[in-house]
Design a protein around this motif. Structure first.
Motif, mmCIF file in Angstrom:
data_model
loop_
_atom_site.group_PDB
_atom_site.id
_atom_site.type_symbol
_atom_site.label_atom_id
_atom_site.label_comp_id
_atom_site.label_asym_id
_atom_site.label_seq_id
_atom_site.Cartn_x
_atom_site.Cartn_y
_atom_site.Cartn_z
ATOM 1 N N LEU B 137 3.723 0.557 -0.497
ATOM 2 C CA LEU B 137 3.588 1.903 0.065
ATOM 3 C C LEU B 137 2.155 2.431 0.022
ATOM 4 O O LEU B 137 1.712 3.095 0.970
ATOM 5 C CB LEU B 137 4.538 2.865 -0.662
ATOM 6 C CG LEU B 137 4.521 4.319 -0.202
ATOM 7 C CD1 LEU B 137 4.806 4.441 1.282
ATOM 8 C CD2 LEU B 137 5.540 5.124 -1.004
ATOM 9 N N ASP B 138 1.417 2.148 -1.041
ATOM 10 C CA ASP B 138 0.034 2.629 -1.099
ATOM 11 C C ASP B 138 -0.767 2.113 0.103
ATOM 12 O O ASP B 138 -1.597 2.831 0.656
ATOM 13 C CB ASP B 138 -0.643 2.181 -2.402
ATOM 14 C CG ASP B 138 -0.276 3.086 -3.579
ATOM 15 O OD1 ASP B 138 0.346 4.150 -3.353
ATOM 16 O OD2 ASP B 138 -0.602 2.723 -4.720
ATOM 17 N N ASN B 139 -0.510 0.860 0.479
ATOM 18 C CA ASN B 139 -1.230 0.289 1.617
ATOM 19 C C ASN B 139 -0.792 0.924 2.930
ATOM 20 O O ASN B 139 -1.614 1.147 3.827
ATOM 21 C CB ASN B 139 -1.019 -1.232 1.660
ATOM 22 C CG ASN B 139 -1.585 -1.918 0.441
ATOM 23 O OD1 ASN B 139 -1.382 -1.442 -0.689
ATOM 24 N ND2 ASN B 139 -2.297 -3.010 0.629
ATOM 25 N N VAL B 140 0.520 1.227 3.032
ATOM 26 C CA VAL B 140 1.012 1.942 4.216
ATOM 27 C C VAL B 140 0.279 3.282 4.353
ATOM 28 O O VAL B 140 -0.186 3.646 5.431
ATOM 29 C CB VAL B 140 2.539 2.193 4.110
ATOM 30 C CG1 VAL B 140 3.024 3.127 5.216
ATOM 31 C CG2 VAL B 140 3.302 0.863 4.160
ATOM 32 N N LEU B 141 0.138 3.981 3.231
ATOM 33 C CA LEU B 141 -0.503 5.302 3.265
ATOM 34 C C LEU B 141 -2.001 5.197 3.530
ATOM 35 O O LEU B 141 -2.584 6.037 4.224
ATOM 36 C CB LEU B 141 -0.246 6.051 1.952
ATOM 37 C CG LEU B 141 1.227 6.387 1.671
ATOM 38 C CD1 LEU B 141 1.340 7.141 0.357
ATOM 39 C CD2 LEU B 141 1.860 7.181 2.809
#
Lengths: 259, 259
Positions: B137-141
């Motif tokens: 998720l951090d990479n998605v954000l």
């Protein structure tokens, strides 16, 4: 319950959020606070918030379908994902979130918890550290490390060395008569039970500090306890080999929030 | 493709790993390296590794079923999760992993990439930073933040301020004739294309350093490029407003690894 498509972004990328709601004697406890937090998390992630009526109905249905509706204590999990589609990391436009609810028994742990400090740090340098996201693997690994060391739960420090939370709970401690808990910007989850304990402390006239504190502050504390929506307040009897006795204020707060 | 059960731990907690394998003219490119990395990741997470023959057969079936077998370029994603069950964060004993494969078209981006530095840091203080986990998720954000800023991709620093990677690629840069890339302990993913570029540099006699380097080193670089299994080598034309010209060594490495 239908199966999930394998292109669901919650499954593929952890792109979503969840709530774990206590169901006591068939009633969803504090569901409004959970749905508030879910909506706030959606705003941070850039996802449309769920319809509250639909979300609550889904949770009630999960409870009924698993025949846990009459159980004294069950845990109802509501999962919201960014839905299917998109290209790689990028979401489709518009996003159609997916909502899923499941229910499971939730016996309350009564024994005090033994904690060890995890080698895995909580990433306070990401907004996701304050949210209950589907990207929970670091916490899974921290718990696993704790169990391998013969403990019940892991204390997670953040990347600056300050206490953040346990793997699946917030943490509070007492310094004399002052109640202390990591500030949210330490990478602590904005726990619904954390908020309840803070409100209870205010009602009881107990001074409270939300702060950044190193592990040495916890080791020197007069008492330590964990909180989450399912366990309420759970005392800690041991942190990294240092023992803690039961404390009357933790007992009083436990009775106050009585989950 | 059958649906996934909603209690799959990949879905609920990001408890799993994935690989994205390029399929070119129906052949899985570098599949052995991908399965090696997946097995190494399983060891770190404490999961049994998949059967390699079964994993490859699943990927071929996904390619055939989506009628992408004959496509010039497709991306085959293999997902391994910790399966169903367990209690909360804790896995069941024994774990029965779940393997899922899907395929999608994978056009190769030809234009150089515009990068911006993300406000979200990569957590080099967790072993998961080096793995391709489902907790992405951090990479998605970070990617979302980059797109909102009009860029193509995000540069992610780690919690100590050193460059780690892009949101969905490794990063290399040139300092004169020396090729530089973040060391794995900076929180860089152990990319299969990263390894290929390093091997190609050795073959070409290009000196290479794996190091911890702050953003100022990248800003002062002579050239920058991204790598992953699907894009091969992709040059960067802009980082936070600083322009970079195409570089013959990046072109040479791109031709060497030719995905």
């Amino acid at each position: 319950m239908m199966g999930l498509p394998p292109d669901d972004r919650g499954f593929t990328l952890g792109d979503g959020l969840f709530e774990t709601v206590l169901a006591r004697d068939g009633a969803l406890v504090g569901v409004a606070a959970h749905l508030d937090r879910l909506a706030a998390g959606c705003a941070t992630l850039g996802l449309p918030p769920p319809d509250r009526v639909e979300a609550e109905a889904l949770m009630r249905r999960a409870l009924a379908q698993t025949e846990l509706g009459a159980a004294a204590r069950a845990a109802v999990r509501l999962t919201l994902t960014a839905g299917s589609g998109g290209r790689g990391l990028e979401r489709p436009e518009p996003v159609t979130p997916r909502l899923v609810a499941t229910a499971a028994p939730a016996p309350r742990p009564l024994a005090p918890a033994r904690l060890v400090t995890s080698s895995i740090r909580r990433n306070d340098r990401s907004p996701t550290a304050r949210l209950k996201t589907l990207a929970y693997l670091d916490n899974v690994l921290a718990r696993r490390e704790a169990r391998a060391a013969g403990a019940d739960e892991a204390l997670m420090l953040n990347t600056r060395g300050a206490a953040a939370s346990a793997a699946a709970a917030n943490i509070f401690w007492l310094e004399g008569e002052v109640l202390v808990t990591p500030a949210l910007d330490c990478g602590a989850l904005a726990g619904t039970m954390r908020a309840q304990v803070i409100a209870s402390a205010a009602r009881l006239g107990v001074p409270l500090r939300e702060t950044a504190a190193g592990a040495e502050r916890l080791a020197a504390a007069d008492a330590l306890f964990l909180t989450n929506a399912l366990i309420g307040v759970r005392q800690v009897c041991d942190l990294d080999g240092r023992s803690f006795a039961p404390h009357r204020l933790a007992e009083r707060l436990s009775a106050e929030v009585d989950p």
